[in-house]
Write a protein that holds these residues in place. Structure first.
Motif, short mmCIF file in Angstrom:
data_model
loop_
_atom_site.label_atom_id
_atom_site.label_comp_id
_atom_site.label_asym_id
_atom_site.label_seq_id
_atom_site.Cartn_x
_atom_site.Cartn_y
_atom_site.Cartn_z
N GLN A 142 -65.75 58.77 56.21
CA GLN A 142 -64.65 58.89 55.25
C GLN A 142 -63.94 60.20 55.45
OE1 GLN A 142 -66.43 58.32 51.26
NE2 GLN A 142 -64.97 56.66 51.00
N LEU A 143 -62.60 60.15 55.37
CA LEU A 143 -61.79 61.35 55.37
C LEU A 143 -61.08 61.39 54.02
CD1 LEU A 143 -62.34 61.10 58.46
CD2 LEU A 143 -60.01 61.92 58.82
N VAL A 144 -61.32 62.43 53.26
CA VAL A 144 -60.75 62.53 51.92
C VAL A 144 -59.85 63.74 51.84
CG1 VAL A 144 -61.25 62.75 49.47
CG2 VAL A 144 -62.77 61.39 50.92
N GLU A 145 -58.57 63.49 51.55
CA GLU A 145 -57.58 64.56 51.45
C GLU A 145 -57.43 65.01 50.01
OE1 GLU A 145 -55.19 62.08 54.81
OE2 GLU A 145 -55.76 61.51 52.78
N SER A 146 -56.99 66.23 49.85
CA SER A 146 -56.70 66.77 48.54
C SER A 146 -55.67 67.88 48.68
CB SER A 146 -57.97 67.31 47.87
OG SER A 146 -58.53 68.34 48.64
N GLY A 189 -52.26 67.84 47.72
CA GLY A 189 -50.83 67.54 47.73
C GLY A 189 -50.23 67.75 46.35
N GLY A 190 -48.92 67.56 46.25
CA GLY A 190 -48.28 67.71 44.95
C GLY A 190 -46.81 68.00 45.08
N LEU A 191 -46.24 68.51 43.99
CA LEU A 191 -44.82 68.81 43.90
C LEU A 191 -44.63 70.32 43.92
CD1 LEU A 191 -41.86 67.99 43.30
CD2 LEU A 191 -42.47 68.04 40.87
N VAL A 192 -43.71 70.78 44.73
CA VAL A 192 -43.43 72.21 44.82
C VAL A 192 -41.94 72.40 45.05
CG1 VAL A 192 -43.86 72.30 47.32
CG2 VAL A 192 -44.20 74.36 45.92
N GLN A 193 -41.43 73.54 44.62
CA GLN A 193 -40.02 73.84 44.86
C GLN A 193 -39.82 74.34 46.28
OE1 GLN A 193 -38.82 76.57 41.73
NE2 GLN A 193 -37.85 74.89 40.63
N ALA A 194 -38.61 74.16 46.77
CA ALA A 194 -38.28 74.66 48.10
C ALA A 194 -38.57 76.16 48.17
CB ALA A 194 -36.82 74.39 48.42
N GLY A 195 -39.18 76.56 49.30
CA GLY A 195 -39.57 77.94 49.47
C GLY A 195 -41.00 78.23 49.05
N GLY A 196 -41.60 77.28 48.36
CA GLY A 196 -42.96 77.46 47.88
C GLY A 196 -44.01 77.11 48.92
N SER A 197 -45.26 77.13 48.49
CA SER A 197 -46.39 76.89 49.38
C SER A 197 -47.35 75.87 48.78
CB SER A 197 -47.17 78.20 49.62
OG SER A 197 -46.36 79.17 50.25
N LEU A 198 -48.03 75.17 49.68
CA LEU A 198 -49.09 74.25 49.30
C LEU A 198 -50.14 74.30 50.39
CD1 LEU A 198 -47.49 70.86 48.09
CD2 LEU A 198 -48.94 72.40 46.74
N ARG A 199 -51.39 74.02 50.01
CA ARG A 199 -52.43 73.85 51.00
C ARG A 199 -53.08 72.50 50.78
NH1 ARG A 199 -58.02 77.09 52.52
NH2 ARG A 199 -58.82 76.00 50.68
N VAL A 200 -53.14 71.71 51.84
CA VAL A 200 -53.84 70.44 51.78
C VAL A 200 -55.13 70.54 52.59
CG1 VAL A 200 -51.87 68.97 51.27
CG2 VAL A 200 -52.38 69.54 53.63
N SER A 201 -56.13 69.84 52.11
CA SER A 201 -57.45 69.86 52.75
C SER A 201 -57.89 68.44 53.06
CB SER A 201 -58.48 70.51 51.83
OG SER A 201 -58.09 71.79 51.43
N CYS A 202 -58.77 68.33 54.03
CA CYS A 202 -59.31 67.02 54.38
C CYS A 202 -60.75 67.21 54.82
CB CYS A 202 -58.50 66.39 55.50
SG CYS A 202 -59.20 64.87 56.17
N ALA A 203 -61.66 66.57 54.09
CA ALA A 203 -63.08 66.67 54.40
C ALA A 203 -63.58 65.36 54.97
CB ALA A 203 -63.86 67.02 53.14
N ALA A 204 -64.22 65.45 56.12
CA ALA A 204 -64.81 64.28 56.76
C ALA A 204 -66.28 64.21 56.41
CB ALA A 204 -64.63 64.35 58.27
N SER A 205 -66.75 63.01 56.09
CA SER A 205 -68.16 62.84 55.73
C SER A 205 -68.67 61.50 56.25
CB SER A 205 -68.34 62.92 54.21
OG SER A 205 -67.65 61.86 53.58
N GLY A 206 -69.99 61.37 56.27
CA GLY A 206 -70.59 60.13 56.73
C GLY A 206 -71.39 60.36 58.00
N SER A 207 -71.46 59.33 58.83
CA SER A 207 -72.25 59.37 60.05
C SER A 207 -71.44 60.04 61.17
CB SER A 207 -72.65 57.95 60.47
OG SER A 207 -73.39 57.32 59.46
N ILE A 208 -71.48 61.37 61.18
CA ILE A 208 -70.69 62.14 62.15
C ILE A 208 -71.63 62.92 63.03
CG2 ILE A 208 -68.98 63.96 62.44
CD1 ILE A 208 -67.89 63.17 59.64
N PHE A 209 -71.50 62.72 64.34
CA PHE A 209 -72.27 63.51 65.30
C PHE A 209 -71.49 64.77 65.67
CE2 PHE A 209 -75.43 64.43 68.33
CZ PHE A 209 -74.81 64.85 69.49
#
Length: 121
Positions: free
Chosen positions: A3-7, A9-29
Motif C-alpha cells: 500500500q502507498l498512502v499519501e497525505s 494535500g489541500g488548498l493553498v494560496q499562490a506563493g504558499g507552500s505544501l508538503r505531501v508525503s507518501c508511506a509505502a507499507s506491506g510486503s516490501i523487500f
C-alpha cells in the motif's frame, strides 16, 4: 500486498507552500525509485519528481527550484516539499514506488490513491 498512502494535500494560496508525503507499507523487500506524478482532468499527466535509492533526484522543468523531493528509506516514505506554488500546480498528486516484494521477485511499480493539491490565485 503493498500500500502507498499519501497525505498532506489541500488548498493553498499562490506563493504558499505544501508538503505531501507518501508511506509505502506491506510486503516490501526493497524500493528503488520513488516519485510524484500529477494529473489534471483533460490533460496529460506528468512526472513531477523522482528520487532513486541512492538519492539522485530528477525534476520536471516547471517545478525546478520550487519543489524538493526527498525520502526516508528507513520509513519507506517519500516527501515532496512544494514552495512558491502557482495555480497551474493544481492537480491530483500521485506517488509511485518501484519495488520488489522479495529478493527473487521482479521490480513492480505501485501507485498511491492520489491527493488533491489546489492553488488559488
Amino acid at each position: 500486498q503493498v500500500q502507498l498512502v499519501e497525505s498532506g494535500g489541500g488548498l493553498v494560496q499562490a506563493g504558499g507552500s505544501l508538503r505531501v508525503s507518501c508511506a509505502a507499507s506491506g510486503s516490501i523487500f526493497n524500493i528503488s525509485d520513488m516519485g510524484w506524478y500529477r494529473q489534471v482532468p483533460g490533460k496529460q499527466g506528468e512526472l513531477v519528481a523522482n528520487i532513486n535509492s541512492g538519492g539522485y533526484t530528477k525534476y520536471e522543468d516547471s517545478v525546478k527550484g520550487r519543489f524538493t523531493i526527498s525520502r526516508d528509506n528507513a520509513k519507506n516514505t517519500v516527501y515532496l516539499q512544494m514552495n512558491s506554488l502557482k495555480p497551474e500546480d493544481t492537480a491530483v498528486y500521485y506517488c509511485k514506488a518501484i519495488l520488489r516484494m522479495s529478493r527473487l521477485s521482479t521490480y513492480v511499480q505501485w501507485w498511491g490513491q492520489g491527493t488533491q493539491v489546489t492553488v488559488s490565485s
